[in-house]
Design a protein around this motif. Structure first.
Motif, PDB file in Angstrom:
ATOM      1  N   ASN A 260       0.806  -1.228   0.000  1.00 32.93           N
ATOM      2  CA  ASN A 260       0.000   0.000   0.000  1.00 32.93           C
ATOM      3  C   ASN A 260       0.838   1.276   0.000  1.00 32.93           C
ATOM      4  O   ASN A 260       0.425   2.297   0.566  1.00 32.93           O
ATOM      5  N   PHE A 264      -5.627   3.282  -2.257  1.00 29.49           N
ATOM      6  CA  PHE A 264      -6.798   4.124  -2.013  1.00 29.49           C
ATOM      7  C   PHE A 264      -7.998   3.591  -2.791  1.00 29.49           C
ATOM      8  O   PHE A 264      -7.855   2.848  -3.766  1.00 29.49           O
ATOM      9  N   THR A 309     -12.463   9.612  -0.135  1.00 23.64           N
ATOM     10  CA  THR A 309     -11.436   8.610  -0.410  1.00 23.64           C
ATOM     11  C   THR A 309     -11.104   7.817   0.850  1.00 23.64           C
ATOM     12  O   THR A 309     -10.907   8.393   1.920  1.00 23.64           O
ATOM     13  N   ARG A 311      -8.261   5.604   2.444  1.00 22.57           N
ATOM     14  CA  ARG A 311      -6.839   5.314   2.304  1.00 22.57           C
ATOM     15  C   ARG A 311      -6.526   3.933   2.880  1.00 22.57           C
ATOM     16  O   ARG A 311      -7.048   3.553   3.932  1.00 22.57           O
TER      17      ARG A 311
END
Length: 420
Positions: A260, A264, A309, A311
């Motif tokens: 990661n 996202f 969004t 994350r």
């Protein structure tokens, strides 16, 4: 205190239909000590550096899947303990309260492989990942068991101890591995790999704010609870995974991954915020003789929000594996850099072993160390390697070495791979 008041809480812990942390099916057999064990399509999600032209594999839909449900406090013996009593005395209340940690943490997880295949040192795969976790402040149970004491205390609640998070998405992942790094000859060969995933968001929910106050004084009983829960459906995103491995000496392999670094999901199709307000102002015991509907204020508002969004926090792993033809043992160190449905900022270890008494039979064992919201667990699995076909099943027990009345959760997994 009548035990009936506690039963709904216990039932919720045992039957809540939430999703949970993400994994791949075979990793569950070794309690996730899998970073240096993954082969073929599995390497796309664990360490793409292990992809190579010698390991050729095909995944068929649905045949690789796993699911788990667990919590950090409750178990069947505790439920039976409550049910066996006509009422709860002080000793019973203390026994129940001591079973809880700082909070009651629940999680359910699932992963379903859709398809996958490898060609050379490249793999293409797709999976559905479902995960959720919920947490309930221990103070709620204390109030349920003992009431508000002499009324002098003021209790506050926030989303650090009480929250709900859920995340579901599908991926299409391409991985490339077996890339030798140009290092001096004095340094053992080190292989590099990476995978890139396109993500399709299915569903998301998260507690944006949880604020509560409870008190009682000369003005009566007062309670105020405000919850803001964000929900989204239909989104897109991406994630990356970088991996390394090396064999510094015979039979010993070491490796590292960084997950990661980009991660996202952008939610835009459906995005709503639910605002729930519950309040009780200046309530006296004699008021309970009147119209109860007018005693509790309950207000729910739902409004559309702007696209947002989610994350995916960075997670780092280091691992080592020592193997001979008849057995192997591995240890993984996992460190997340943020809390989410899939990651924790608290470090943990996972230890796994594979025993091969005969070439076609594998016995898998695993142990995962605990964190605040991640109880310790053990795994047991068995697999058959028939050359062209590999398949197996596994079982995991949470806070008990084998499933039983003190188990705080279980997990099941199966895998079926075609190697050619």
């Amino acid at each position: 205190m009548k035990k009936q008041l506690l039963i709904p809480l216990l039932l919720l812990a045992f039957t809540a239909m939430l999703w949970g942390t993400s994994f791949t099916s075979k990793s569950l057999l070794v309690a996730d000590s899998y970073m240096l064990r993954a082969q073929g399509c599995d390497a796309n999600y664990w360490n793409p550096a292990l992809l190579n032209k010698e390991t050729k594999e095909i995944w068929f839909p649905i045949l690789n899947l796993g699911a788990h449900f667990g919590n950090n406090s409750l178990y069947l013996d505790l439920y039976n303990y409550v049910m066996d009593r006509e009422y709860l005395d002080e000793e019973d209340k203390e026994y129940i309260l001591n079973a809880f940690k700082d909070n009651l943490a629940l999680s359910i997880g699932g992963q379903i492989a859709l398809f996958g295949f490898t060609t050379g040192n490249v793999a293409l795969s797709s999976s559905v990942h479902l995960g959720a976790k919920a947490s309930l402040d221990k103070t709620y149970l204390k109030l349920l068991l003992y009431g508000n004491g002499d009324g002098s205390e003021v209790y506050t609640f926030d989303n650090d101890a009480t929250n709900l998070e859920g995340l579901g998405y599908a991926d299409i992942t391409v991985g490339v591995g077996d890339i030798r790094l140009p290092l001096p000859e004095s340094i053992p060969d080190m292989k590099f790999g990476f995978s890139v995933s396109a993500l399709a968001g299915i569903l998301n929910t998260t507690t944006n704010d949880f604020e509560g106050h409870l008190s009682s004084n000369l003005d009566g009983f007062n309670y105020q609870q405000n919850v803001k829960q964000l929900a989204g459906a239909g989104g897109f995103g991406a994630k990356t995974l970088l991996g390394l491995y090396s064999q510094p000496i015979q039979n010993l392999t070491v490796g590292a991954t960084l997950d990661n670094l980009v991660g996202f999901i952008r939610w835009g199709m459906v995005r709503e915020e639910l605002n729930v307000n519950v309040h009780v102002d200046s309530l006296y015991a004699m008021d309970l003789l009147g119209d109860i509907d007018n005693l509790v204020g309950f207000d729910v508002q739902q409004e559309k929000t702007d696209p947002y969004t989610t994350r995916l926090p960075v997670e780092m792993r280091f691992a080592a594996k020592y193997g001979i033809p008849q057995a192997s043992i591995s240890a993984d160190y996992i460190q997340g850099f943020g809390d989410s449905v899939q990651t924790s900022s608290q470090a943990r270890f996972a230890i796994g072993a594979e025993l091969r008494p005969i070439p076609l039979l594998s016995i898998f064992l695993g142990y995962g160390t605990p964190t605040r919201n991640y109880p310790w667990r053990t795994s047991l699995g068995v697999g058959l390697n028939l050359g062209l076909i590999e398949f197996g099943v596994g079982l995991q027990s949470i806070e008990q070495f084998y499933p039983g009345y003190t188990t705080k959760g279980v997990a099941l997994a199966n895998y079926f791979n075609i190697r050619f």
